[in-house]
Design an enzyme around this catalytic site. Structure first.
Site, PDB file in Angstrom:
ATOM      1  N   GLU A 275      37.994 -26.739 -70.975  1.00  0.00           N
ATOM      2  CA  GLU A 275      37.344 -26.202 -69.721  1.00  0.00           C
ATOM      3  C   GLU A 275      36.738 -24.974 -69.944  1.00  0.00           C
ATOM      4  O   GLU A 275      37.332 -23.966 -69.378  1.00  0.00           O
ATOM      5  CB  GLU A 275      38.363 -26.192 -68.656  1.00  0.00           C
ATOM      6  N   PRO A 276      35.672 -24.745 -70.877  1.00  0.00           N
ATOM      7  CA  PRO A 276      35.178 -23.433 -71.123  1.00  0.00           C
ATOM      8  C   PRO A 276      34.275 -22.895 -70.089  1.00  0.00           C
ATOM      9  O   PRO A 276      33.596 -23.577 -69.343  1.00  0.00           O
ATOM     10  CB  PRO A 276      34.482 -23.552 -72.301  1.00  0.00           C
ATOM     11  N   ARG A 278      33.462 -18.997 -69.563  1.00  0.00           N
ATOM     12  CA  ARG A 278      32.814 -17.713 -69.894  1.00  0.00           C
ATOM     13  C   ARG A 278      31.942 -18.141 -71.163  1.00  0.00           C
ATOM     14  O   ARG A 278      30.741 -17.377 -71.174  1.00  0.00           O
ATOM     15  CB  ARG A 278      33.996 -16.693 -70.361  1.00  0.00           C
ATOM     16  N   ARG A 314      34.002  -6.425 -62.724  1.00  0.00           N
ATOM     17  CA  ARG A 314      34.962  -6.573 -63.786  1.00  0.00           C
ATOM     18  C   ARG A 314      35.524  -5.125 -64.268  1.00  0.00           C
ATOM     19  O   ARG A 314      36.560  -5.088 -64.562  1.00  0.00           O
ATOM     20  CB  ARG A 314      34.444  -7.425 -65.004  1.00  0.00           C
ATOM     21  N   TYR A 318      39.607  -5.101 -63.971  1.00  0.00           N
ATOM     22  CA  TYR A 318      40.304  -5.563 -65.154  1.00  0.00           C
ATOM     23  C   TYR A 318      40.131  -4.321 -66.024  1.00  0.00           C
ATOM     24  O   TYR A 318      40.325  -4.434 -67.441  1.00  0.00           O
ATOM     25  CB  TYR A 318      39.681  -6.605 -65.854  1.00  0.00           C
ATOM     26  N   CYS A 346      32.047   4.247 -52.393  1.00  0.00           N
ATOM     27  CA  CYS A 346      32.927   5.258 -52.456  1.00  0.00           C
ATOM     28  C   CYS A 346      34.350   5.026 -52.818  1.00  0.00           C
ATOM     29  O   CYS A 346      35.397   4.838 -51.959  1.00  0.00           O
ATOM     30  CB  CYS A 346      32.984   5.789 -50.714  1.00  0.00           C
ATOM     31  N   GLU A 347      34.437   4.691 -54.275  1.00  0.00           N
ATOM     32  CA  GLU A 347      35.926   4.705 -54.783  1.00  0.00           C
ATOM     33  C   GLU A 347      35.615   5.301 -56.140  1.00  0.00           C
ATOM     34  O   GLU A 347      34.738   4.983 -56.841  1.00  0.00           O
ATOM     35  CB  GLU A 347      36.215   3.121 -54.660  1.00  0.00           C
ATOM     36  N   TYR A 375      31.308 -14.531 -64.468  1.00  0.00           N
ATOM     37  CA  TYR A 375      32.147 -13.698 -63.664  1.00  0.00           C
ATOM     38  C   TYR A 375      31.364 -12.522 -63.056  1.00  0.00           C
ATOM     39  O   TYR A 375      31.862 -11.243 -62.930  1.00  0.00           O
ATOM     40  CB  TYR A 375      33.293 -13.340 -64.220  1.00  0.00           C
TER      41      TYR A 375
HETATM   42  N1  LLP Z   1      40.007 -23.683 -66.437  1.00  0.00           N
HETATM   43  C1  LLP Z   1      40.901 -23.008 -65.424  1.00  0.00           C
HETATM   44  C2  LLP Z   1      41.953 -23.728 -64.715  1.00  0.00           C
HETATM   45  C3  LLP Z   1      40.814 -21.815 -65.132  1.00  0.00           C
HETATM   46  O1  LLP Z   1      41.611 -21.116 -64.358  1.00  0.00           O
HETATM   47  C4  LLP Z   1      39.956 -20.999 -65.674  1.00  0.00           C
HETATM   48  C5  LLP Z   1      39.596 -19.220 -65.394  1.00  0.00           C
HETATM   49  C6  LLP Z   1      39.052 -21.518 -66.555  1.00  0.00           C
HETATM   50  C7  LLP Z   1      39.377 -22.935 -67.001  1.00  0.00           C
HETATM   51  C8  LLP Z   1      37.812 -20.811 -67.496  1.00  0.00           C
HETATM   52  O2  LLP Z   1      38.296 -19.782 -68.201  1.00  0.00           O
HETATM   53  P1  LLP Z   1      37.280 -18.926 -69.112  1.00  0.00           P
HETATM   54  O3  LLP Z   1      37.104 -20.099 -70.259  1.00  0.00           O
HETATM   55  O4  LLP Z   1      35.912 -18.800 -68.420  1.00  0.00           O
HETATM   56  O5  LLP Z   1      37.962 -17.763 -69.691  1.00  0.00           O
HETATM   57  N2  LLP Z   1      37.304 -13.129 -63.492  1.00  0.00           N
HETATM   58  C9  LLP Z   1      37.974 -12.990 -64.693  1.00  0.00           C
HETATM   59  C10 LLP Z   1      38.101 -14.289 -65.236  1.00  0.00           C
HETATM   60  C11 LLP Z   1      39.275 -15.173 -64.489  1.00  0.00           C
HETATM   61  C12 LLP Z   1      39.236 -16.719 -65.101  1.00  0.00           C
HETATM   62  C13 LLP Z   1      39.968 -17.390 -64.169  1.00  0.00           C
HETATM   63  N3  LLP Z   1      40.174 -18.936 -64.726  1.00  0.00           N
HETATM   64  C14 LLP Z   1      36.967 -12.322 -65.716  1.00  0.00           C
HETATM   65  O6  LLP Z   1      36.058 -11.676 -65.292  1.00  0.00           O
HETATM   66  O7  LLP Z   1      37.389 -11.963 -66.713  1.00  0.00           O
END
Ligand code: LLP
Length: 416
Positions: A275-276, A278, A314, A318, A346-347, A375
């Site tokens: 499930e990619p 990003r 982000r 993070y 303003c932060e 994201y």
């Molecule tokens: N599958 C599930 C169940 C997830 O919760 C997520 C991400 C993904 C797949 C995809 O993950 P990826 O391949 O994109 O890493 N906002 C954060 C990332 C939060 C990801 C949450 N879940 C950021 O900007 O780094």
């Protein structure tokens, strides 16, 4: 996706320096800033590379990374399914043409379940449960279709503790109770299609790879125990989390090595699912922002820009690093200065980059912020009553505004 032009010239990462400065300047002139730019051709390339590395896997795109319509359409056309985190994402994925949609229900609000169950009449939707009582709530709605059981693997990975889901009790059914949960769902008449886990986000180095491998092994063992209990499942989804290098100094993820490690660790008699999110979109996007204030201080030069934490959350959330590049046409001739690039909110957390060496910025300069395709727009918000930016989608020589800039009037639209 097979045999497309995208597969031919397909570098593992597009760096911020690879974007045409002239084109980005033209886009900023036409659509103003702050502006998200997303290149659909690059999204296709990323999808093609994933397909090549995982030829037999079920690939579901994690819609939360970027749910803009042209992105969803391109990924649906590549033959991926969609992994959705809300009813809103499910609706958008169905409308964009995904034929295989999975709703990963995390503490699902009742309104979400109502909507997803309703949509399941017309679309092929699978629901991933992360708590047993979601079964009760689905039965109450007369739904007993295909589901996945999400397992908490007690293995986490990620670029920040806030995105390490695999060790957080909020997510999934504890691994030790997973077989019983599958058996219960099966007995109650649901079709348990598979099990699922997501360790976290940002697999990039060898330590992350080891955690990934451990996750795949754990899920494979569980699949074996489920088979021993006499229940047949078709799929094991190991989640997303494939990382991208946010710093120019970092090497890109070795996708083939990741695929190899996955294959070696995967022993389930079921189809592998990934499930990619990003990885499909991060380097396909940049954020454009304009310098509006120059302030020398004893500590640093503060460069004020028109995008901040409401546009790109982000860094504030993070401490994430994004490369920043000056697109000023004459920047080559300028001396280098160390600067802090700050937004208009303003932060004190509203800083996009600290201690960055840049060609001495001037008011009116255009900056590009890299890896903003994942994201970025999705996490934009209207704090400080700041309207959200516009989004432009590129496809070859074409550019099309796919989200208009919000206005201050938009912000009051739902108020009495
Ligand atoms: N599958 C599930 C169940 C997830 O919760 C997520 C991400 C993904 C797949 C995809 O993950 P990826 O391949 O994109 O890493 N906002 C954060 C990332 C939060 C990801 C949450 N879940 C950021 O900007 O780094």
């Amino acid at each position: 996706m097979t045999g497309t032009a995208a597969a031919v010239e397909n570098s593992p990462i597009r760096r911020l320096a690879d974007w045409s400065a002239a084109r980005l300047r033209d886009l900023a002139a036409e659509y103003e800033t702050p502006l998200y730019v997303i290149d659909i051709e690059r999204v296709r390339e990323n999808a093609a590379r994933l397909r090549e590395a995982f030829p037999d896997a079920a690939i579901d795109y994690a819609v939360k990374a970027n749910a803009r319509r042209p992105v969803l359409e391109a990924i649906a056309e590549a033959g991926f399914g969609a992994e959705c985190a809300s009813a809103g994402e499910v609706v958008r994925a169905c409308e964009a043409g995904f034929s295989d949609v999975r709703y990963t229900a995390v503490n699902p609000p009742s309104r979400d379940l109502d909507r997803v169950v309703e949509l399941a009449d017309d679309y092929d939707i699978t629901i991933t449960i992360g708590a047993l009582d979601t079964l009760d709530r689905l039965e109450e709605r007369g739904w007993s279709g295909s589901l996945y059981v999400r397992v908490n693997p007690d293995i986490g990975v990620g670029h920040h503790t806030k995105v390490r889901t695999g060790t957080d009790p909020k997510f999934g059914i504890p691994a030790g109770r997973a077989v019983a949960a599958v058996a219960e769902a099966d007995e109650r008449g649901f079709t348990v299609e598979g099990i699922h886990a997501h360790a976290g986000s940002g697999i990039l180095d060898s330590e992350d790879l080891a955690a990934h491998r451990a996750l795949v092994e754990r899920l494979s063992e569980l699949a074996g125990e489920i088979a021993d209990a006499g229940i047949v499942i078709d799929a094991v989804s190991i989640g997303g989390g494939f990382g991208v290098p946010y710093r120019d100094s970092e090497a890109p993820l070795d996708l083939d090595a990741l695929a190899r490690a996955t294959r070696e660790a995967f022993s389930a008699d079921a189809r592998l699912g990934i499930e990619p999110g990003r990885y499909c979109v991060a380097d396909a996007g940049v954020l454009l922002t304009t310098v509006n204030t120059m302030k020398p201080t004893p500590e640093t030069t503060v460069v004020g820009v028109d995008a901040g934490m409401t546009v790109l959350a982000r860094p504030a959330l993070y401490d994430a690093f994004h490369e920043i590049r000056s697109l000023a046409a004459d920047s080559g001739g300028r001396e280098t200065v160390e600067a802090t690039i700050a937004g208009p909110v303003c932060e004190s957390s509203d800083v996009l980059g600290r201690d960055r060496a840049l060609p001495a910025p001037e008011r009116g300069d255009l900056f590009a912020i890299g890896n903003a395709g994942a994201y970025g727009y999705e996490m934009a918000n209207t704090y400080n009553s700041r309207p959200r930016p516009a989004v432009v989608a590129l496809d070859g020589a074409d550019a099309e505004r796919c989200v208009r800039r919000e206005t201050i009037a938009d912000l009051g639209r739902y108020e009495r």
